[in-house]
Design a protein around this motif. Structure first.
Motif, mmCIF file in Angstrom:
data_model
loop_
_atom_site.group_PDB
_atom_site.id
_atom_site.type_symbol
_atom_site.label_atom_id
_atom_site.label_comp_id
_atom_site.label_asym_id
_atom_site.label_seq_id
_atom_site.Cartn_x
_atom_site.Cartn_y
_atom_site.Cartn_z
ATOM 1 N N ARG A 78 32.356 23.650 21.704
ATOM 2 C CA ARG A 78 31.005 23.621 20.968
ATOM 3 C C ARG A 78 30.454 22.031 21.337
ATOM 4 O O ARG A 78 29.470 21.754 21.655
ATOM 5 N N ASP A 79 31.512 21.107 21.372
ATOM 6 C CA ASP A 79 31.274 19.654 21.640
ATOM 7 C C ASP A 79 30.940 19.587 23.206
ATOM 8 O O ASP A 79 29.869 18.670 23.463
ATOM 9 N N TRP A 81 29.618 21.750 25.099
ATOM 10 C CA TRP A 81 28.505 22.198 25.392
ATOM 11 C C TRP A 81 27.081 21.340 25.074
ATOM 12 O O TRP A 81 26.028 21.375 25.734
ATOM 13 N N HIS A 190 24.475 18.313 15.494
ATOM 14 C CA HIS A 190 25.422 19.085 15.844
ATOM 15 C C HIS A 190 26.734 18.670 16.101
ATOM 16 O O HIS A 190 27.635 19.179 15.778
#
Length: 311
Positions: A78-79, A81, A190
């Motif tokens: 996730r990081d 991305w 995020h």
């Protein structure tokens, strides 16, 4: 300084010391950023190659610093991305900016990139419902007049490469805006990594993109001689690590208007260093254009005090 101001400063010396330290840190950080364009010239490497090593060395140093300071967090997909869009924006910025540095000089190239202040304001108005500062329109007018004095008045005298360098400098400002907006959005909404670690991750992803771009151009990434090695290591350390760490610590302790003023040291010093160290021919019209452009950028970056404090 007027006597009243001097007396007030002396009376508040103990309270104002952290603010003064923050001003010094911010000024040093901006000055270090102004030197990065010179390292691009001194490296004697292809534009994409120097950009690749800036991000590679800078990202590696940042991640090593985070690990040694005990702030390391596990990096997930996730990081990575979330860091992909800022990495793409910064890669596009460096690809264009480094060419602009070599084709029109560090001073003009850095000034052109900093015109992103106006693009950021327009994006904020159009998509984020942020009202532009009161000085936005007069600031843009001043900047355009200054830019015309610097490049527009001599446009017919420039060769094709110089003209392309001007357009690439403006294009780097567009790409830099994409980087700033996406990087800020990732950190605010995020990303769970510390900012320094996220920047290090983004830097290494950007290095990968720059390597792929350089392969497509047929560039050689082999470095020859201590001069290239030292210039590129300095480019990564000062431009991607030390300047960022100094500025990120100083910014929360200073008013936004002062931050904007100190950030103008970057294009101003880059222009002066271009004249002094690289022998850029400069007349009164060029200096007038520089002053007007810097004043326009400052006016475009200023925010009302209440809104700046909230931000």
């Amino acid at each position: 300084m007027p006597e009243a101001s001097t007396a007030a400063a002396c009376a508040d010396a103990g309270h104002d010391l952290p603010g003064r330290a923050a001003i010094v840190q911010m000024a040093i950080g901006a000055a270090l950023l102004s030197s990065t364009s010179l390292f691009v010239v001194y490296a004697h490497a292809a534009p994409t190659v120097s950009a690749f090593y800036r991000m590679l060395f800078g990202g590696a140093i940042l991640l090593a610093w985070v690990a040694m300071s005990g702030g390391w967090q596990r990096i997930g997909w996730r990081d990575a991305w979330l860091a992909a869009l800022p990495a793409a924006g910064f890669s596009a910025d460096l690809i264009q900016w480094h060419r602009s540095i070599l084709w029109v000089g560090p001073g003009i190239a850095t000034l052109l990139t900093n015109l992103q202040v106006f693009l950021m304001a327009l994006v904020g108005f159009a998509f984020l419902r942020e009202r532009p500062a009161r000085g936005f329109l007069p600031g843009m007018l001043l900047a355009m007049i200054g830019l015309w004095l610097l490049v527009g008045a001599h446009w017919s005298m420039f060769d094709a490469r110089h003209r392309s360098g001007v357009w690439l400098g403006l294009g780097s400002g567009v790409a830099y805006t994409v980087y700033l907006l996406s990087f800020r959005h990732a950190l605010k909404t995020h990303a769970y990594l510390p900012p320094a670690q996220f920047l290090g991750l983004m830097s290494l992803l950007s290095a990968g993109l720059l390597w792929l771009w350089g392969q497509g151009e047929g560039d050689s990434f082999a470095l020859h001689g201590w001069r290239s090695w030292s210039a590129l290591i300095a480019l990564g350390f000062f431009g991607q690590v030390l300047a960022w760490l100094l500025m990120v610590r100083a910014m929360p302790r200073l008013p936004a208007s002062l931050v904007g003023l100190l950030l103008l040291l970057q294009p101003a010093l880059a222009f002066v260093l271009d004249v002094v160290l690289l022998g850029r021919p400069t007349g009164y019209g060029d200096w007038s254009g520089l002053i007007l452009a810097l004043a326009g950028i400052l006016f475009g970056a200023l925010r009302p005090r209440r809104r700046a404090a909230t931000a």
